[in-house]
Design a protein around this motif. Structure first.
Motif, PDB file in Angstrom:
ATOM      1  N   GLU A  48       0.828  -1.207   0.000  1.00  0.00           N
ATOM      2  CA  GLU A  48       0.000   0.000   0.000  1.00  0.00           C
ATOM      3  C   GLU A  48       0.860   1.254   0.000  1.00  0.00           C
ATOM      4  N   GLU A  99       1.108   3.932  -3.144  1.00  0.00           N
ATOM      5  CA  GLU A  99       0.726   5.334  -2.970  1.00  0.00           C
ATOM      6  C   GLU A  99       1.846   6.274  -3.399  1.00  0.00           C
ATOM      7  N   TRP A 157      -5.726  -4.654  -6.873  1.00  0.00           N
ATOM      8  CA  TRP A 157      -5.917  -3.208  -6.938  1.00  0.00           C
ATOM      9  C   TRP A 157      -5.895  -2.679  -8.368  1.00  0.00           C
ATOM     10  N   TRP A 216      -8.034   1.618  -2.233  1.00  0.00           N
ATOM     11  CA  TRP A 216      -7.249   0.649  -1.477  1.00  0.00           C
ATOM     12  C   TRP A 216      -8.053   0.049  -0.325  1.00  0.00           C
ATOM     13  N   ARG A 254      -8.504  -3.797   0.218  1.00  0.00           N
ATOM     14  CA  ARG A 254      -8.006  -4.353   1.478  1.00  0.00           C
ATOM     15  C   ARG A 254      -9.091  -5.168   2.188  1.00  0.00           C
TER      16      ARG A 254
END
Length: 261
Positions: free
Chosen positions: A83, A87, A169, A192, A196
């Motif tokens: 993650e 990002e 994703w 996300w 998740r």
């Protein structure tokens, strides 16, 4: 002499056995126990065991190896790291807005040609990640990510989500006007969180992750490149080795890894 595919076949078969939990955590794997079944020399077997250790399936201890038994907690920790990398790199990719972004969008579009459970979808997703983590002038993120997120993490996660019909994703990074990256950080966070949630649901229960060998045999046929878009050789570096991307079906594609002494 042309290199044979025996080391690759041995790698793929042993990887399936490891994914299926055939070996206990305390089991020590040494070269001599695989000599008869593989038909390979001890040095070639050692090369394959080292490759499996590099890819996160084995843990090397002096001259022997033992299985890495992945748990839901380990996968969740990997998702946390992923993650952060996603990002940072999405921001850099958007800011760069050059050929890497165009390549990323192209690869992501090509993914739509395959079902999520098809290994070709997974291979394209790894290509996308390699492009994403290479965004920007400083490419250290790809190197760090490759050390913290071994190939075993991505393959196990894909197998788990493929069985559950889940979506990675990259499938979520779309808009009504077609595939695109989110315009801002809040969009990325929202995407996300939904991904998740699906991952957490898949990982509920169990102390270790063991995949059903009968279900993974038909779609775990490839050794993919890593997050640096490299595929390391399975034997000593004195000779190049050809690693087929597609073993059956359409015309075979291949990486040719040329290594120097």
């Amino acid at each position: 002499m042309m290199p044979t595919d025996k080391p690759l076949n041995f790698y793929l078969d042993l990887r399936r056995r490891l994914l299926a939990g055939e070996f206990a955590a305390e089991k020590r794997l040494v070269t001599k126990q695989f000599s008869a079944e593989s038909g390979l020399s001890n040095s070639a077997i050692l090369g394959v065991l080292n490759a499996l250790a590099t890819d996160g399936y084995l843990r090397k201890q002096h001259k022997s190896f033992s299985p890495v038994l992945w748990t839901p907690c380990m996968i969740e920790a990997g998702v946390d790291r992923l993650e952060i990398f996603v990002e940072i790199c999405c921001t850099r990719l958007l800011r760069e807005s050059g050929h890497r972004l165009a390549k990323f969008v192209q690869l992501a579009g090509e993914m739509n040609a395959w079902a999520f459970s098809d290994e070709r979808y997974y291979l394209k997703s790894m290509e996308c990640l390699a492009v994403l983590f290479g965004a920007g002038e400083r490419r250290t993120i790809g190197e760090v990510a490759n050390r913290l997120l071994p190939q075993a993490f991505f393959r196990i996660l894909w197998n788990l989500l493929a069985d559950a019909g889940g979506l990675l994703w990259l499938r979520e990074l779309r808009s009504a006007s077609g595939f695109c990256l989110p315009d801002g950080r809040l969009d990325l966070i929202a995407i996300w969180l939904s991904v998740r949630a699906s991952i957490t649901e898949v990982l509920l229960g169990g102390e270790e992750i063991i995949l059903d060998r009968s279900r993974i045999a038909d779609h775990n046929r490839v050794r993919e490149a890593d997050l640096r878009a490299r595929t390391l050789p399975l034997v000593h570096l004195a000779h190049p080795i050809m690693l087929p991307l597609v073993e059956t079906g359409d015309a075979a594609q291949a990486y040719v890894v040329s290594a120097s002494v």
